[in-house]
Design a protein around this motif. Structure first.
Motif, PDB file in Angstrom:
ATOM      1  N   GLU A 127      42.509  36.125  48.460  1.00  0.00           N
ATOM      2  CA  GLU A 127      43.100  35.012  49.194  1.00  0.00           C
ATOM      3  C   GLU A 127      42.045  34.166  49.902  1.00  0.00           C
ATOM      4  OE1 GLU A 127      46.503  36.426  51.336  1.00  0.00           O
ATOM      5  OE2 GLU A 127      47.634  36.507  49.466  1.00  0.00           O
ATOM      6  N   ARG A 128      40.839  34.716  50.064  1.00  0.00           N
ATOM      7  CA  ARG A 128      39.757  33.920  50.644  1.00  0.00           C
ATOM      8  C   ARG A 128      39.414  32.754  49.714  1.00  0.00           C
ATOM      9  NH1 ARG A 128      36.235  35.619  54.556  1.00  0.00           N
ATOM     10  NH2 ARG A 128      38.082  36.797  55.125  1.00  0.00           N
ATOM     11  N   PHE A 129      39.248  33.029  48.427  1.00  0.00           N
ATOM     12  CA  PHE A 129      38.920  31.909  47.524  1.00  0.00           C
ATOM     13  C   PHE A 129      40.150  31.064  47.195  1.00  0.00           C
ATOM     14  CE2 PHE A 129      39.456  35.140  43.988  1.00  0.00           C
ATOM     15  CZ  PHE A 129      40.367  34.457  43.199  1.00  0.00           C
ATOM     16  N   ILE A 173      54.340  28.289  41.978  1.00  0.00           N
ATOM     17  CA  ILE A 173      54.811  26.983  41.464  1.00  0.00           C
ATOM     18  C   ILE A 173      53.749  25.912  41.723  1.00  0.00           C
ATOM     19  CG2 ILE A 173      56.585  25.191  41.726  1.00  0.00           C
ATOM     20  CD1 ILE A 173      58.501  27.519  42.591  1.00  0.00           C
ATOM     21  N   LEU A 174      53.158  25.954  42.917  1.00  0.00           N
ATOM     22  CA  LEU A 174      52.122  24.969  43.262  1.00  0.00           C
ATOM     23  C   LEU A 174      50.874  25.155  42.387  1.00  0.00           C
ATOM     24  CD1 LEU A 174      52.598  25.034  47.137  1.00  0.00           C
ATOM     25  CD2 LEU A 174      53.276  23.205  45.563  1.00  0.00           C
ATOM     26  N   ASP A 175      50.512  26.421  42.119  1.00  0.00           N
ATOM     27  CA  ASP A 175      49.374  26.672  41.215  1.00  0.00           C
ATOM     28  C   ASP A 175      49.612  25.998  39.875  1.00  0.00           C
ATOM     29  OD1 ASP A 175      48.192  28.425  43.035  1.00  0.00           O
ATOM     30  OD2 ASP A 175      49.197  30.174  42.183  1.00  0.00           O
ATOM     31  N   GLU A 176      50.836  26.178  39.402  1.00  0.00           N
ATOM     32  CA  GLU A 176      51.171  25.630  38.080  1.00  0.00           C
ATOM     33  C   GLU A 176      51.053  24.105  38.084  1.00  0.00           C
ATOM     34  OE1 GLU A 176      54.886  27.155  36.457  1.00  0.00           O
ATOM     35  OE2 GLU A 176      55.130  25.305  35.305  1.00  0.00           O
ATOM     36  N   ALA A 218      35.639  25.548  30.652  1.00  0.00           N
ATOM     37  CA  ALA A 218      36.611  26.159  31.566  1.00  0.00           C
ATOM     38  C   ALA A 218      37.100  27.505  31.024  1.00  0.00           C
ATOM     39  CB  ALA A 218      37.786  25.204  31.788  1.00  0.00           C
ATOM     40  N   VAL A 219      37.290  27.566  29.714  1.00  0.00           N
ATOM     41  CA  VAL A 219      37.723  28.829  29.099  1.00  0.00           C
ATOM     42  C   VAL A 219      36.619  29.878  29.250  1.00  0.00           C
ATOM     43  CG1 VAL A 219      38.277  29.923  26.871  1.00  0.00           C
ATOM     44  CG2 VAL A 219      39.402  27.787  27.536  1.00  0.00           C
ATOM     45  N   ASP A 220      35.376  29.459  29.047  1.00  0.00           N
ATOM     46  CA  ASP A 220      34.246  30.387  29.271  1.00  0.00           C
ATOM     47  C   ASP A 220      34.247  30.880  30.714  1.00  0.00           C
ATOM     48  OD1 ASP A 220      33.303  30.190  26.723  1.00  0.00           O
ATOM     49  OD2 ASP A 220      31.760  28.696  27.172  1.00  0.00           O
ATOM     50  N   ASP A 221      34.483  29.948  31.641  1.00  0.00           N
ATOM     51  CA  ASP A 221      34.511  30.309  33.066  1.00  0.00           C
ATOM     52  C   ASP A 221      35.618  31.323  33.356  1.00  0.00           C
ATOM     53  OD1 ASP A 221      32.434  28.630  33.608  1.00  0.00           O
ATOM     54  OD2 ASP A 221      33.611  27.113  34.673  1.00  0.00           O
ATOM     55  N   LEU A 222      36.780  31.099  32.749  1.00  0.00           N
ATOM     56  CA  LEU A 222      37.902  32.018  32.983  1.00  0.00           C
ATOM     57  C   LEU A 222      37.541  33.420  32.477  1.00  0.00           C
ATOM     58  CD1 LEU A 222      40.802  32.606  33.883  1.00  0.00           C
ATOM     59  CD2 LEU A 222      41.595  31.828  31.642  1.00  0.00           C
ATOM     60  N   ILE A 223      36.919  33.471  31.321  1.00  0.00           N
ATOM     61  CA  ILE A 223      36.502  34.772  30.770  1.00  0.00           C
ATOM     62  C   ILE A 223      35.494  35.440  31.721  1.00  0.00           C
ATOM     63  CG2 ILE A 223      35.201  35.842  28.873  1.00  0.00           C
ATOM     64  CD1 ILE A 223      36.614  33.772  26.999  1.00  0.00           C
ATOM     65  N   SER A 240      34.632  26.278  37.265  1.00  0.00           N
ATOM     66  CA  SER A 240      35.469  25.074  37.130  1.00  0.00           C
ATOM     67  C   SER A 240      36.850  25.294  37.761  1.00  0.00           C
ATOM     68  CB  SER A 240      35.640  24.717  35.663  1.00  0.00           C
ATOM     69  OG  SER A 240      36.251  25.801  34.995  1.00  0.00           O
ATOM     70  N   THR A 241      37.397  24.201  38.302  1.00  0.00           N
ATOM     71  CA  THR A 241      38.710  24.263  38.956  1.00  0.00           C
ATOM     72  C   THR A 241      39.783  24.813  38.016  1.00  0.00           C
ATOM     73  OG1 THR A 241      38.178  22.526  40.511  1.00  0.00           O
ATOM     74  CG2 THR A 241      40.495  22.778  39.984  1.00  0.00           C
ATOM     75  N   TRP A 242      39.736  24.397  36.762  1.00  0.00           N
ATOM     76  CA  TRP A 242      40.735  24.868  35.783  1.00  0.00           C
ATOM     77  C   TRP A 242      40.752  26.393  35.725  1.00  0.00           C
ATOM     78  CZ3 TRP A 242      41.254  27.727  31.318  1.00  0.00           C
ATOM     79  CH2 TRP A 242      42.346  27.444  30.484  1.00  0.00           C
ATOM     80  N   SER A 243      39.555  26.990  35.677  1.00  0.00           N
ATOM     81  CA  SER A 243      39.488  28.452  35.550  1.00  0.00           C
ATOM     82  C   SER A 243      39.938  29.141  36.835  1.00  0.00           C
ATOM     83  CB  SER A 243      38.073  28.902  35.159  1.00  0.00           C
ATOM     84  OG  SER A 243      37.152  28.622  36.193  1.00  0.00           O
ATOM     85  N   VAL A 244      39.607  28.548  37.980  1.00  0.00           N
ATOM     86  CA  VAL A 244      40.025  29.154  39.258  1.00  0.00           C
ATOM     87  C   VAL A 244      41.548  29.073  39.391  1.00  0.00           C
ATOM     88  CG1 VAL A 244      39.769  29.108  41.779  1.00  0.00           C
ATOM     89  CG2 VAL A 244      37.809  28.555  40.327  1.00  0.00           C
TER      90      VAL A 244
END
Ligand SMILES: [Fe+2]
Ligand SMILES: [Fe+2]
Length: 321
Positions: free
Chosen positions: A90-92, A210-213, A231-236, A161-165
């Motif tokens: 929850e910090r990040f 819902i807000l995340d989505e 972003a996909v690399d970041d998510l991995i 990247s924001t997308w991955s976070v």
């Protein structure tokens, strides 16, 4: 006269629909809003004669050599880690949401209010988790350790990247609800205070998912295909980093459980305990979210088939581990 809808009209309609979703989150957030002392703790303390983390999450029933009291103690250790890990992520999450709110400062004030409430709630949740962690610590033997610092983890996560976070965050906030509804709420013999903590938490998390989505989809629409690849690399990488923390925490918790036990465990039993904790933590913080049907739908809708395959093969050792 031909009835054509312009691109501007379509955009306007989409913005209106989005704004209405943010508004519904505000309404729900106001309705369920709770206070740590007045509503959740209410002067109570934890009863260590009862279990904390339910078996659906802790998996303690999978080790036949553990007596009932040992299973309960393992649920206490895992229940403490559960509060610690939520406080950690929850910090990040709070920091990211505050950052994203900047995109709405001079725009949709309804979206801004929804995100401000979201980050305010995450601050409150972190305080709640710190409080109960201290209370749990007071009732348990010395020697428990936390392997990662919330600020250091947040610094590393927020560099991605924001997308991955947002993908990681949406996954967390969806599995939070699943855990409560499928495992915590149905189990009768749990500490009432522990159960309440996660009931109240779940009530506010429903809006967060819902807000995340909404934010994740907005971000997704802005990215080029090349940025998406990154972003996909970041998510991995992020999921790999979460797994690294889980491996260390599982090992630390196994050491703690074994060192503070009333009896000695054989080498095989110790190995089984270590494997169980890693399996349980991976289930709690990665697998239960990855297998969440709505998360699967969202991720699939925002990635190509090749990107999805890349994610799935990276996850395979964790999911099948
Ligand atoms: Fe939370
Ligand atoms: Fe949340």
């Amino acid at each position: 006269m031909q009835n054509t809808v312009t691109k501007e009209e379509l955009n306007h309609a989409r913005e209106q629909a989005e704004s209405a979703r943010y508004a519904r989150c505000i309404k729900a957030s106001k309705k369920v809003r709770w206070d740590i002392d007045a509503d959740v703790i209410r002067g109570r303390d934890f009863d260590f004669e009862q279990a904390f983390l339910p078996e659906g999450l802790s998996k303690v029933d999978e080790l036949p050599f553990l007596a009932q009291t040992e299973r309960r103690r393992l649920s206490h250790v895992q229940g403490r880690t559960y509060a610690y890990i939520f406080g950690l992520v929850e910090r990040f999450i709070g920091a990211k949401v505050l950052e994203l709110s900047g995109q709405h400062w001079l725009g949709d004030q309804v979206a801004l209010e929804a995100l401000v409430r979201f980050s305010d709630e995450e601050l409150k949740h972190q305080e709640l988790f710190r409080r109960i962690e201290n209370m749990l610590g007071a009732g348990m033997p010395q020697g428990y350790s936390k392997v990662a610092d919330p600020n250091e983890v947040a610094r590393a996560v927020l560099g991605k990247s924001t997308w991955s976070v947002l993908a990681l965050t949406c996954h967390i906030e969806l599995f939070t609800q699943l855990h409560y509804q499928q495992s915590i709420e149905p189990q009768q013999a749990l500490s009432p205070l522990w159960k309440d903590v996660f009931m109240f938490h779940w009530m506010e998390e429903a809006q967060h998912a819902i807000l995340d989505e909404l934010e994740w989809k907005r971000e997704n629409a802005r990215l080029t295909m090349r940025q998406k690849e990154q972003a996909v690399d970041d998510l991995i990488e992020l999921v790999g980093a979460v797994d690294g923390i889980l491996q260390s925490q599982a090992a630390a918790d196994a050491d703690y459980f074994i060192a503070t036990a009333d009896r000695r465990y054989t080498g095989d039993e110790q190995a089984d305990l270590r494997a169980l904790l890693l399996r349980a933590y991976r289930w709690q913080y990665i697998v239960s979210g990855v297998q969440h049907p709505h998360f699967g739908r969202l991720l699939t809708s925002m990635t190509t088939e090749a990107q999805m395959q890349r994610i799935q093969s990276a996850l395979a050792p964790i999911v099948n581990g």
